[in-house]
Scaffold this motif. Structure first.
Motif, PDB file in Angstrom:
ATOM      1  N   PRO A  18     -21.972  -4.909  11.799  1.00 55.51           N
ATOM      2  CA  PRO A  18     -23.261  -4.254  11.567  1.00 55.51           C
ATOM      3  C   PRO A  18     -23.156  -3.172  10.495  1.00 55.51           C
ATOM      4  N   TYR A  19     -24.257  -2.926   9.853  1.00 53.01           N
ATOM      5  CA  TYR A  19     -24.400  -1.803   8.923  1.00 53.01           C
ATOM      6  C   TYR A  19     -24.223  -0.493   9.691  1.00 53.01           C
ATOM      7  N   ARG A  20     -23.477   0.456   9.117  1.00 54.45           N
ATOM      8  CA  ARG A  20     -23.134   1.696   9.807  1.00 54.45           C
ATOM      9  C   ARG A  20     -23.743   2.950   9.187  1.00 54.45           C
ATOM     10  N   GLY A  21     -24.542   2.789   8.166  1.00 55.37           N
ATOM     11  CA  GLY A  21     -25.176   3.973   7.583  1.00 55.37           C
ATOM     12  C   GLY A  21     -24.467   4.475   6.346  1.00 55.37           C
ATOM     13  N   ASP A  22     -24.400   5.805   6.199  1.00 54.18           N
ATOM     14  CA  ASP A  22     -23.933   6.427   4.966  1.00 54.18           C
ATOM     15  C   ASP A  22     -22.574   5.921   4.496  1.00 54.18           C
ATOM     16  N   GLU A  23     -21.705   5.593   5.409  1.00 50.38           N
ATOM     17  CA  GLU A  23     -20.358   5.180   4.999  1.00 50.38           C
ATOM     18  C   GLU A  23     -20.354   3.857   4.235  1.00 50.38           C
ATOM     19  N   ASP A  24     -21.461   3.098   4.320  1.00 49.11           N
ATOM     20  CA  ASP A  24     -21.492   1.773   3.698  1.00 49.11           C
ATOM     21  C   ASP A  24     -22.163   1.735   2.336  1.00 49.11           C
ATOM     22  N   HIS A  25     -22.939   2.746   1.989  1.00 49.42           N
ATOM     23  CA  HIS A  25     -23.785   2.638   0.797  1.00 49.42           C
ATOM     24  C   HIS A  25     -22.992   2.484  -0.490  1.00 49.42           C
ATOM     25  N   GLY A  26     -21.891   3.190  -0.624  1.00 48.57           N
ATOM     26  CA  GLY A  26     -21.074   3.061  -1.823  1.00 48.57           C
ATOM     27  C   GLY A  26     -20.487   1.667  -1.972  1.00 48.57           C
ATOM     28  N   ALA A  53     -25.928   3.899  -4.923  1.00 52.16           N
ATOM     29  CA  ALA A  53     -25.716   4.101  -3.488  1.00 52.16           C
ATOM     30  C   ALA A  53     -26.884   4.871  -2.881  1.00 52.16           C
ATOM     31  N   ALA A  54     -27.433   5.834  -3.627  1.00 49.67           N
ATOM     32  CA  ALA A  54     -28.569   6.608  -3.122  1.00 49.67           C
ATOM     33  C   ALA A  54     -29.795   5.726  -2.937  1.00 49.67           C
ATOM     34  N   GLU A  55     -30.030   4.810  -3.861  1.00 52.68           N
ATOM     35  CA  GLU A  55     -31.183   3.916  -3.736  1.00 52.68           C
ATOM     36  C   GLU A  55     -31.006   2.937  -2.579  1.00 52.68           C
ATOM     37  N   ILE A  56     -29.779   2.475  -2.371  1.00 53.97           N
ATOM     38  CA  ILE A  56     -29.513   1.610  -1.217  1.00 53.97           C
ATOM     39  C   ILE A  56     -29.730   2.387   0.077  1.00 53.97           C
ATOM     40  N   ALA A  57     -29.340   3.647   0.101  1.00 56.42           N
ATOM     41  CA  ALA A  57     -29.571   4.485   1.279  1.00 56.42           C
ATOM     42  C   ALA A  57     -31.065   4.611   1.560  1.00 56.42           C
TER      43      ALA A  57
END
Length: 327
Positions: A18-26, A53-57
């Motif tokens: 699963p996607y975990r949030g901030d740790e994955d955006h980069g 990464a910010a836009e993906i967030a």
């Protein structure tokens, strides 16, 4: 993920999580960057470019339950791909459940893309059951015309092309032509204030009345995303005839976007659209944009290409929407 998660048949070392949030955006942004050359991605596209990464967030934060509706593909702990699901209701009451996947080129043709697609379809069927939308739900997917791998995967899985968008670019806002003709007496153009919002919204919504595959757009949605600095409208007295809704891109202020150019059906072919378009483009230039983008449907019956090309826009890429029945 649970043992019954699709993808258990992946090659050794690969898996889903699963996607975990901030740790994955980069890592997700890095996947997109590595796909640029193979898929001929237009990095500055306003339809689907190369996100930071910010836009993906930001995009992930807008998802409903992102940890359930966004999945990552990992190899020996490193992210090599991901898939996202979102949904909305269209004008004809169809519920569209759209999935979009990205996978590093070196890991394609190994069954991983097919496993990602199966995950998305199974998750969509769960969502449809939860939402009670089975009567009108369909599965959708997007792919750029230049994405040969994704296109082949979708067609092989039974998807069919239903429409496409073409993106155009005006490369130099310093080179705008003159309007070329005067508007008929009584017609004026100017900025759109808050008191004009409902008329502007109605002008745009009515222009899509006979257009298929378009999302419902409420007045509240219009208000919530309003950014009127570069908006222009045409009036005859108090009667709004058309609008050009333009904006500066949030993460690249050198790029302007013509989000909507709509003229009332009974007012077309009178030069109003051209004047509004050029007014909007000049506003973008005044706010610091050096180039402009827009997109339009390839099935556009009003031949808006002719107008856009006449002021200098040129085609960049085509973005195709595919659909597949739920069962």
């Amino acid at each position: 993920m649970s043992d019954d998660t699709p993808g258990q048949d992946l090659a050794a070392g690969f898996g889903f999580r699963p996607y975990r949030g901030d740790e994955d955006h980069g890592a997700m942004a890095a996947v997109r960057l590595e796909c640029v050359e193979r898929d001929r991605v237009d990095a500055r596209s306003v339809v689907e470019g190369l996100p930071t990464a910010a836009e993906i967030a930001e995009a992930s934060a807008k998802l409903d339950e992102p940890s359930k509706n966004q999945v990552l593909v990992v190899r020996d702990g490193s992210v090599v791909g991901y898939s996202t699901i979102r949904w909305w209701q269209e004008r004809d009451d169809t519920w569209l459940y759209l999935h979009r996947g990205y996978l590093l080129p070196e890991h394609r043709d190994q069954g991983i893309g097919s496993a990602m697609l199966r995950w998305a379809e199974e998750r969509i069927r769960q969502l449809v059951e939860e939402h009670g939308t089975a009567r009108t739900a369909v599965i959708g997917a997007n792919a750029m015309l230049s994405e040969q791998d994704a296109t082949a995967l979708l067609l092989a899985a039974g998807y069919r092309r239903v429409f496409s968008l073409v993106e155009l670019e005006l490369g130099d806002l310093q080179q705008l032509p003159e309007p070329g003709s005067e508007l008929r007496p009584g017609i004026r153009t100017g900025p759109i204030g808050t008191s004009h919002y409902r008329a502007a919204w109605r002008t745009v919504v009515d222009s899509y009345a006979d257009t298929g595959f378009t999302q419902k757009w409420s007045f509240q949605d219009f208000v919530d995303t309003a950014n009127p600095a570069c908006w222009r409208a045409a009036w005859n007295g108090q009667d709004m005839l058309g609008v050009a809704l333009c904006s500066i891109r949030g993460h690249d202020h050198t790029v302007g976007e013509v989000e909507e150019l709509s003229v009332r059906t009974d007012q077309r072919r009178l030069g109003i659209g051209r004047v509004l378009l050029l007014d909007g483009l000049r506003s973008l230039r005044e706010w610091g944009a050096t180039t402009a983008r827009l997109y339009t449907g390839t099935a556009n019956p009003h031949r808006s290409y002719d107008l856009y090309e006449s002021v200098g826009f040129r085609r960049r890429n085509e973005y195709v929407r595919y659909r597949k029945p739920l069962v």
